[in-house]
Design a protein around this motif. Structure first.
Motif, mmCIF file in Angstrom:
data_model
loop_
_atom_site.group_PDB
_atom_site.id
_atom_site.type_symbol
_atom_site.label_atom_id
_atom_site.label_comp_id
_atom_site.label_asym_id
_atom_site.label_seq_id
_atom_site.Cartn_x
_atom_site.Cartn_y
_atom_site.Cartn_z
ATOM 1 N N ILE A 140 0.813 -1.083 -0.002
ATOM 2 C CA ILE A 140 0.065 0.115 -0.107
ATOM 3 C C ILE A 140 0.883 1.311 0.213
ATOM 4 N N ALA A 141 2.054 0.931 0.134
ATOM 5 C CA ALA A 141 3.041 2.447 0.196
ATOM 6 C C ALA A 141 3.358 2.615 -1.166
ATOM 7 N N ASP A 142 2.909 1.748 -2.351
ATOM 8 C CA ASP A 142 3.459 1.834 -3.580
ATOM 9 C C ASP A 142 2.286 2.243 -4.583
ATOM 10 N N ILE A 202 -3.093 2.950 -6.167
ATOM 11 C CA ILE A 202 -2.352 2.360 -4.899
ATOM 12 C C ILE A 202 -2.504 0.906 -4.844
ATOM 13 N N ALA A 203 -1.217 0.531 -4.447
ATOM 14 C CA ALA A 203 -1.481 -1.301 -4.620
ATOM 15 C C ALA A 203 -2.012 -1.671 -3.500
ATOM 16 N N THR A 204 -3.427 -1.591 -3.298
ATOM 17 C CA THR A 204 -3.983 -2.379 -2.382
ATOM 18 C C THR A 204 -4.331 -3.651 -2.762
ATOM 19 N N GLU A 205 -4.730 -4.730 -2.191
ATOM 20 C CA GLU A 205 -4.965 -5.934 -2.387
ATOM 21 C C GLU A 205 -6.059 -6.070 -3.624
ATOM 22 N N ALA A 206 -7.318 -5.045 -3.414
ATOM 23 C CA ALA A 206 -8.274 -5.003 -4.121
ATOM 24 C C ALA A 206 -7.640 -4.557 -5.612
ATOM 25 N N ASN A 207 -7.051 -3.555 -5.744
ATOM 26 C CA ASN A 207 -6.305 -2.969 -7.016
ATOM 27 C C ASN A 207 -5.600 -3.895 -7.521
ATOM 28 N N TRP A 233 5.751 -0.664 6.066
ATOM 29 C CA TRP A 233 4.595 -1.397 6.481
ATOM 30 C C TRP A 233 3.916 -2.035 5.349
ATOM 31 N N ALA A 234 3.690 -3.179 5.345
ATOM 32 C CA ALA A 234 2.733 -3.666 4.348
ATOM 33 C C ALA A 234 1.298 -3.738 4.624
ATOM 34 N N GLU A 235 0.383 -3.900 3.519
ATOM 35 C CA GLU A 235 -0.975 -3.924 3.736
ATOM 36 C C GLU A 235 -1.433 -5.217 4.560
#
Length: 474
Positions: free
Chosen positions: A226-228, A248-253, A401-403
């Motif tokens: 999520i930082a990316d 945003i590199a969320t799990e959903a995206n 920190w990671a998602e």
């Protein structure tokens, strides 16, 4: 850069956060412990030459085949379905650590590694065993009294693929886990970043190449956090953007992008110019909307052929476009934009343009891929240059920190904190390993909103000076 190391901790049990101050204290404790683990790992690596491989050989417990001496039930937060027998992934052993290796690394007799560096990594990480146990005991009262949890779980992963975890736990499957492809590993070794992939899907990519390209692109996306921010352009006769802006590199995206990547087909001619034009338009749309990360950016360009389209446009035009746009974007963002070019072919004529394009950029690196089966490995190694640039004193306390993700085997939602580790016996520091991580079950916090407000990514300063870039190019 011969190895990357990731270190982690897992907090278990029930935590009730009654105030923002308590959350701040918790996060500060996790980050401090992660950085302490970093120092211990650096010490273990610096003394590796005094470690006898013969003495090390029979002192390690395997994740799958070894019988653990003191198995017990873990805290509820970590427990999965109970099972009979001693080889059970729901049980842990706090008296030892366990080692796992990816299947391609455990390629010797009885699942042992044959690569000398992989063997060495198993042995020098074994030197952390006493510290693991001492740290768990020392912090037991703190975690129990303050947060009603057990001492954290700690783990180490090296660039060779070695993964050591304490307390020990058996894996549900053997040889499938590779720490090098985990988001916490990449995040801790490269920091927040903007990533744009520009991928050749022309007709010449048909067959094995397009399938490996999709695997490589998927791997890049999967390892982001999520930082990316990430965007993707693919091209044949024309260019196509999967998103008008980086996301945003969320799990959903990431799931949406992975679905689109899986549907890519190889057809048509080869149009470099439109692909880069659309990529820079995507970057502009993202920055104008202030959706980018105010850190460093990477453009990953992969092709297997020479430019055929559009009519009247030459390779010189593409070089001029790319170099001028990179300079403009760098000046606007006041942050580096790295260009990674990859050419896949056994035809030497194909490699000329990607090499020329990379060398025309101050921060460009070209990779020649003769064996198409190395597409995945080559495309996913871009972050190592960022890892080199993290080695300044200003980043000594950097923690990423990671998602949140579902931790095995309980399915509890947790997050990891990661920090880079270096070989401090050389100057400048060599980024030998990678990340230190701590996983916190999020449902333990009283408010997810409270947690998010406290989870701020500190931007590292990544300095890529001449010698590091020259080493990467070589």
């Amino acid at each position: 850069v011969r190895a990357l190391l990731a270190l982690g901790m897992l907090v278990t049990g029930l935590i009730t956060a009654t105030s923002a101050a308590l959350v701040d204290d918790l996060f500060a404790k996790m980050e401090a412990d992660v950085l302490e683990l970093v120092l211990e790992a650096e010490k273990a690596y610096s003394t590796r030459c005094s470690t006898s491989l013969n003495n090390c050989a029979r002192r390690n417990y395997d994740e799958c085949t070894s019988e653990y001496p003191n198995l017990s039930c873990p805290a509820t937060e970590l427990a999965g379905e109970q099972c009979g027998g001693s080889l059970c992934s729901s049980l842990i052993d706090t008296s030892i650590s366990a080692v796992s290796l990816p299947r391609d690394v455990a390629n010797g007799r009885n699942g042992n590694p044959t690569d000398e560096q992989a063997i060495e990594s198993v042995c020098y990480t074994r030197e952390l065993e006493d510290w693991f146990q001492q740290k768990r005991i020392e912090d037991s009262d703190f975690w129990s009294n303050e947060y009603n949890v057990e001492s954290p779980q700690m783990f180490i992963g090296t660039q060779e693929g070695t993964f050591r975890v304490h307390p020990a736990r058996h894996s549900a499957t053997c040889g499938d886990f590779d720490p090098r492809s985990r988001p916490w590993y990449i995040a801790g070794s490269s920091g927040p970043k903007n990533v744009v992939l520009i991928l050749d899907t022309s007709g010449s990519m048909a067959g094995l190449r397009i399938e490996l390209l999709k695997q490589a692109a998927s791997r890049v996306v999967e390892t982001l956090t999520i930082a990316d921010r990430v965007g993707l352009v693919h091209f044949s006769s024309e260019a196509t953007v999967l998103t008008t802006r980086m996301v945003i590199a969320t799990e959903a995206n990431k799931r949406d992008l992975l679905k689109q990547i899986s549907g890519l087909e190889a057809v048509g001619k080869t149009n470099f110019y439109d692909a880069f034009q659309d990529a820079f338009e995507m970057i502009d749309q993202t920055t104008e909307s202030e959706l980018h990360v105010d850190c460093n950016s990477a453009i990953l360009f992969l092709t297997d052929g020479k430019m055929t389209d559009p009519d009247g446009v030459t390779e010189d035009d593409v070089v001029d476009l790319v170099t001028s746009e990179i300079t403009r974007v760098q000046n606007e963002l006041e942050k580096p934009v790295l260009l990674f070019t990859y050419s896949i072919s056994d035809n030497e004529n194909v490699h000329g343009f990607p090499k020329r394009l990379a060398c025309a950029s101050d921060l460009g690196v070209w990779s020649q891929i003769i064996d198409e089966t190395l597409i995945v490995q080559s495309l996913t190694s871009y972050y190592r240059l960022f890892a080199l640039g993290l080695g300044t004193e200003s980043n000594d306390d950097f923690v990423a920190w990671a998602e949140p993700f579902n931790f095995f085997p309980s399915g509890v939602l947790g997050t990891t904190a990661s920090a880079p580790v270096y070989d401090r016996t050389v100057a400048p520091k060599s980024h030998r390993y990678s990340s230190a991580s701590l996983v916190l079950p999020l449902r333990c916090l009283q408010s997810i909103r409270l947690w998010v407000s406290n989870l701020k990514a500190r931007r590292p300063w990544i300095e890529l000076f001449g010698s590091l870039l020259l080493g990467a190019r070589l």
